[in-house]
Design a protein around this motif. Sequence first.
Motif, PDB file in Angstrom:
ATOM      1  N   GLU A 147       9.049  15.107   6.054  1.00  0.00           N
ATOM      2  CA  GLU A 147       9.053  13.649   5.232  1.00  0.00           C
ATOM      3  C   GLU A 147       7.899  13.135   5.607  1.00  0.00           C
ATOM      4  OE1 GLU A 147      12.278  10.937   3.121  1.00  0.00           O
ATOM      5  OE2 GLU A 147      12.937  12.241   4.920  1.00  0.00           O
ATOM      6  N   VAL A 148       7.175  12.567   4.560  1.00  0.00           N
ATOM      7  CA  VAL A 148       6.070  11.541   4.649  1.00  0.00           C
ATOM      8  C   VAL A 148       6.421  10.187   4.358  1.00  0.00           C
ATOM      9  CG1 VAL A 148       3.894  11.074   4.302  1.00  0.00           C
ATOM     10  CG2 VAL A 148       4.564  13.478   4.384  1.00  0.00           C
ATOM     11  N   PHE A 149       6.455   9.334   5.076  1.00  0.00           N
ATOM     12  CA  PHE A 149       6.648   7.683   5.110  1.00  0.00           C
ATOM     13  C   PHE A 149       5.373   7.072   5.103  1.00  0.00           C
ATOM     14  CE2 PHE A 149      10.527   9.841   7.012  1.00  0.00           C
ATOM     15  CZ  PHE A 149      11.397   9.215   6.508  1.00  0.00           C
ATOM     16  N   VAL A 150       5.465   5.786   4.628  1.00  0.00           N
ATOM     17  CA  VAL A 150       4.128   5.224   4.087  1.00  0.00           C
ATOM     18  C   VAL A 150       4.468   3.725   4.236  1.00  0.00           C
ATOM     19  CG1 VAL A 150       2.108   4.421   2.797  1.00  0.00           C
ATOM     20  CG2 VAL A 150       3.183   6.822   2.492  1.00  0.00           C
ATOM     21  N   ILE A 151       3.917   2.943   4.938  1.00  0.00           N
ATOM     22  CA  ILE A 151       3.760   1.552   5.149  1.00  0.00           C
ATOM     23  C   ILE A 151       3.264   0.796   4.083  1.00  0.00           C
ATOM     24  CG2 ILE A 151       3.038  -0.640   6.395  1.00  0.00           C
ATOM     25  CD1 ILE A 151       5.456   0.853   7.863  1.00  0.00           C
ATOM     26  N   PRO A 152       3.714   0.050   3.312  1.00  0.00           N
ATOM     27  CA  PRO A 152       3.156  -0.835   1.820  1.00  0.00           C
ATOM     28  C   PRO A 152       2.097  -1.817   2.489  1.00  0.00           C
ATOM     29  CG  PRO A 152       5.265  -1.585   2.372  1.00  0.00           C
ATOM     30  CD  PRO A 152       5.077  -0.500   3.373  1.00  0.00           C
ATOM     31  N   ALA A 153       1.250  -2.129   1.468  1.00  0.00           N
ATOM     32  CA  ALA A 153       0.403  -3.525   1.845  1.00  0.00           C
ATOM     33  C   ALA A 153       0.159  -3.968   0.314  1.00  0.00           C
ATOM     34  CB  ALA A 153      -0.744  -3.024   2.497  1.00  0.00           C
ATOM     35  N   ALA A 154      -0.487  -5.044   0.309  1.00  0.00           N
ATOM     36  CA  ALA A 154      -1.014  -5.742  -0.853  1.00  0.00           C
ATOM     37  C   ALA A 154      -2.025  -4.824  -1.713  1.00  0.00           C
ATOM     38  CB  ALA A 154      -1.747  -7.093  -0.465  1.00  0.00           C
ATOM     39  N   ILE A 155      -1.929  -4.867  -3.008  1.00  0.00           N
ATOM     40  CA  ILE A 155      -2.774  -3.946  -3.834  1.00  0.00           C
ATOM     41  C   ILE A 155      -4.235  -3.989  -3.693  1.00  0.00           C
ATOM     42  CG2 ILE A 155      -0.884  -3.331  -5.147  1.00  0.00           C
ATOM     43  CD1 ILE A 155      -2.184  -5.166  -7.215  1.00  0.00           C
ATOM     44  N   ASP A 156      -4.692  -5.200  -3.249  1.00  0.00           N
ATOM     45  CA  ASP A 156      -6.024  -5.355  -2.994  1.00  0.00           C
ATOM     46  C   ASP A 156      -6.649  -5.069  -1.754  1.00  0.00           C
ATOM     47  OD1 ASP A 156      -4.859  -7.325  -1.953  1.00  0.00           O
ATOM     48  OD2 ASP A 156      -6.047  -9.054  -2.633  1.00  0.00           O
ATOM     49  N   PHE A 157      -5.837  -4.382  -0.810  1.00  0.00           N
ATOM     50  CA  PHE A 157      -6.243  -3.998   0.446  1.00  0.00           C
ATOM     51  C   PHE A 157      -6.980  -2.455   0.341  1.00  0.00           C
ATOM     52  CE2 PHE A 157      -3.725  -6.491   4.025  1.00  0.00           C
ATOM     53  CZ  PHE A 157      -3.989  -7.514   3.492  1.00  0.00           C
ATOM     54  N   MET A 158      -8.295  -2.500   0.406  1.00  0.00           N
ATOM     55  CA  MET A 158      -8.866  -1.300   0.309  1.00  0.00           C
ATOM     56  C   MET A 158      -8.413  -0.275   1.456  1.00  0.00           C
ATOM     57  SD  MET A 158     -10.540  -1.385  -2.535  1.00  0.00           S
ATOM     58  CE  MET A 158     -11.470  -0.081  -2.564  1.00  0.00           C
ATOM     59  N   SER A 159      -8.146  -0.729   2.525  1.00  0.00           N
ATOM     60  CA  SER A 159      -7.842   0.077   3.527  1.00  0.00           C
ATOM     61  C   SER A 159      -6.699   0.523   3.544  1.00  0.00           C
ATOM     62  CB  SER A 159      -7.865  -0.805   5.256  1.00  0.00           C
ATOM     63  OG  SER A 159      -7.240  -1.846   5.057  1.00  0.00           O
ATOM     64  N   PHE A 160      -5.862   0.173   2.434  1.00  0.00           N
ATOM     65  CA  PHE A 160      -4.525   0.866   2.269  1.00  0.00           C
ATOM     66  C   PHE A 160      -4.587   1.573   1.049  1.00  0.00           C
ATOM     67  CE2 PHE A 160      -3.150  -2.246   5.365  1.00  0.00           C
ATOM     68  CZ  PHE A 160      -2.036  -1.630   6.096  1.00  0.00           C
ATOM     69  N   ARG A 161      -5.635   1.574   0.179  1.00  0.00           N
ATOM     70  CA  ARG A 161      -5.802   2.382  -1.014  1.00  0.00           C
ATOM     71  C   ARG A 161      -5.145   3.760  -0.920  1.00  0.00           C
ATOM     72  NH1 ARG A 161      -8.454   0.556  -5.326  1.00  0.00           N
ATOM     73  NH2 ARG A 161      -7.962  -1.346  -4.480  1.00  0.00           N
TER      74      ARG A 161
END
Length: 309
Positions: free
Chosen positions: A201-215
């Motif tokens: 299973e792959v889990f992901v931390i969310p962030a603001a949509i304008d954070f390029m480092s989280f694209r």
Amino acid sequence: MHHPLLADAERRRTQSADVASLESAARRGIRLERRSALPTFVAENDTVVPALFIEGEIAALHAPTIAIVGTRTASGYGRACAMKFAEAFARAGVTVVSGGAVGIDAAAHGAAIEAGGKTAAVLAGGIDLRYPAINFGLFERIVANGCLVSEFALGSKPDQYKFIVRNRLIAALSSAVLVIEAPAKSGALHTAVAAAEFGREVFVIPAAIDFMSFRGSLGLIRDGATMVFHPDQVLEPLNIRPIPVVKKPRSGPTTDSELVLDALSSTPLVTEKIVELTGLETSVVLGELTMLELDGVILREAGGFIKKL
């Protein structure tokens, strides 16, 4: 040097190897372990090489394992998330697996150790080289609190393609993968893809949509990875019992340290803003920030200070 599990190319490599370096590695406790010595879900994975170089405690890989991966150029928010989840996993008896790089990897390894847990770093070169050199002190702590792992021969330099191979091994050694902060082009995405191929299973931390480092992270969520915002959301699906932190209630008047801490969040604040919010003298705030940072309670980044999550 002629171990039966070595491939022909690696066997030829040993014939011209620096014997002194090999002897030094052996004295350090570096050894070649058969894949069959690893947990069943790894031992039965034919995509994993027949043997791995190990330095440290191989038993760390027999505990429940969760990989924490992300970018080298991590934000303060990303590092804080990596530390929060790694600490919670460590308290629950999970070995935190990562790649030994700067950024998210280093934050996860370090936090697991600070929480009294185990961690394993999978390297993209010979285990004797311990790349990157800037993390030498961290690697020493990892060996004392887990292990270093590599599928590459001693003396192998960490060429670019080896990082992709390394990322696949991280996924193979882990029961699940947590992606903290991954840009659109990130090695962490290779780990996530490999994990999905292995049925992890792959889990992901969310962030603001304008954070390029989280694209890249947001792309994983779009493609079906599980979004999480608390460590328990990773542990519970794996049938691992979370161990909560018991916070002591405050007693007596609020201290200067508590005032500074209360003013901080995951959004960076400069010193001047903290002075304004707390009403404390600048010298007092600077002193408290220094002590809180040394205690690992807050983190410093380019935009100011943030509270550890």
